[in-house]
Structure formats: C-alpha cells, structure tokens
Scaffold this motif. Structure first.
Motif, PDB file in Angstrom:
ATOM      1  N   ALA A   5     -10.824   7.510 -12.336  1.00  7.69           N
ATOM      2  CA  ALA A   5     -11.538   6.823 -11.424  1.00  7.69           C
ATOM      3  C   ALA A   5     -12.457   5.861 -11.964  1.00  7.69           C
ATOM      4  O   ALA A   5     -12.456   4.669 -11.658  1.00  7.69           O
ATOM      5  N   VAL A  13     -10.048   3.103 -13.224  1.00  7.69           N
ATOM      6  CA  VAL A  13      -9.682   2.224 -12.400  1.00  7.69           C
ATOM      7  C   VAL A  13     -10.831   1.404 -11.613  1.00  7.69           C
ATOM      8  O   VAL A  13     -10.386   0.311 -11.309  1.00  7.69           O
ATOM      9  N   PHE A  14     -11.993   1.941 -11.425  1.00  4.00           N
ATOM     10  CA  PHE A  14     -13.030   1.081 -11.170  1.00  4.00           C
ATOM     11  C   PHE A  14     -13.408  -0.257 -12.045  1.00  4.00           C
ATOM     12  O   PHE A  14     -13.617  -1.153 -11.225  1.00  4.00           O
ATOM     13  N   GLN A  50     -11.054  -1.475 -14.058  1.00  5.93           N
ATOM     14  CA  GLN A  50      -9.836  -2.219 -14.003  1.00  5.93           C
ATOM     15  C   GLN A  50      -9.761  -3.463 -13.281  1.00  5.93           C
ATOM     16  O   GLN A  50     -10.220  -3.689 -12.030  1.00  5.93           O
ATOM     17  N   LYS A  88      -6.981  -3.104  -6.226  1.00  7.86           N
ATOM     18  CA  LYS A  88      -6.963  -1.570  -5.843  1.00  7.86           C
ATOM     19  C   LYS A  88      -6.128  -1.135  -4.731  1.00  7.86           C
ATOM     20  O   LYS A  88      -5.986  -2.117  -3.748  1.00  7.86           O
ATOM     21  N   PRO A  89      -5.432  -0.314  -4.564  1.00  4.81           N
ATOM     22  CA  PRO A  89      -4.393   0.036  -3.392  1.00  4.81           C
ATOM     23  C   PRO A  89      -5.108   0.351  -2.352  1.00  4.81           C
ATOM     24  O   PRO A  89      -6.157   1.031  -2.048  1.00  4.81           O
ATOM     25  N   THR A  90      -4.560   0.057  -1.276  1.00  5.02           N
ATOM     26  CA  THR A  90      -5.139   0.351   0.084  1.00  5.02           C
ATOM     27  C   THR A  90      -4.379   1.521   0.565  1.00  5.02           C
ATOM     28  O   THR A  90      -3.196   2.080   0.192  1.00  5.02           O
TER      29      THR A  90
END
Length: 153
Positions: A55, A58-59, A61, A65-67
């Motif tokens: 997480a 990803v934050f 990156q 971000k995917p929905t």
C-alpha cells in the motif's frame, strides 16, 4: 539459446533473489508460527505486513490508481492469484519444519518447472507457446532426481 546481455546480467540475480527471499520468508514465518500456534495465523500476519508495504509503494507510485470500476472488470479467475498465495505461504509454513528446507524448496522448484512446461507447451493464460523438447524435459527429470536425493537425510 538465450543471449547474455547487460539486462540479463541484472535479471539473473534479481530472479535468484526470489528464491533467497522465499527461503528467508519461510524461515521467518515458521518462527512466527511458534508464537501464534497456527500456520494460517502466521500467514495472515505475513500478508498483513506485505499488504501494508505494498500500500505504501502504491501510494508513492506515479501510475494511476485503479477505481472500483477497473477492479470490477478483472475476470473472476484472475483473483485466484491471491488464493494461491495463501496456499503457498500457509503450506510452506506448515511443511518446512517437517520436510526440511532443501526438500521443501526442491519440491517447490520441481512443481514450478513441471507447471511451467505445461504452460509453455500449451500457451496457457496467455503465455507464449514454447515447445517441450528433450533438453527441457531432461532438465525437469534432473531436478526431480535431485529432490529425491534430498529425501535422504
């Protein structure tokens, strides 16, 4: 035959590092099992820590971000990867102390080679087809014989 390039020289140790990391992960998780008295609970803790680390990655990156809509478009069978991870981690925590690390990872590698041959031969799940030949088959047999030899303690 694969050509040795500068990119390949980087990829080889990175790939080997997976095996090294998996061995450490199994050893650490097996010790966590002693504290939690359950391979499933040890696996949960491992996945929880891994989820937090992912997480954070990803934050930071830059990729979008995917929905929820994006997630809903993923075919159902692609979600099985997480279930397979639970199986792999939980069973490795359970079996490592009983089989020993050499035998466990020999069996894991043999299973990976066996399924890789099947995936390559038939082009399963979008993998590029690569014909099974005697060299690849012999490599798998040699690994299997190696695993059998590890059973002798």
């Amino acid at each position: 035959m694969m050509k040795l390039s500068s990119q390949m020289l980087l990829l080889l140790p990175l790939a080997m590092g997976i095996g090294i990391a998996m061995t450490f992960q199994t050893a650490l998780n097996s010790q966590v099992r002693e504290y939690l008295h359950s391979p499933i609970q040890a696996a949960l803790l491992s996945f929880l820590v891994g989820t937090i680390v992912l997480a954070i990655f990803v934050f930071f990156q830059s990729a979008p971000k995917p929905t929820l809509q994006n997630l809903g478009q993923i075919p159902w069978y692609l979600w099985l990867g997480g279930c397979l991870g639970v199986y792999a981690i939980s069973i490795s925590i359970y079996t490592a102390p009983k089989l020993g690390f050499l035998t466990l990872f020999g069996l894991i590698i043999f299973g990976q080679i066996l399924m890789s041959m099947v995936f390559d031969q038939f082009g399963l799940l979008g993998v590029e087809k690569t014909q099974l030949n005697w060299q690849r088959l012999l490599g798998g047999v040699v690994i299997f014989i190696g695993v059998l030899l590890t059973l002798q303690r």
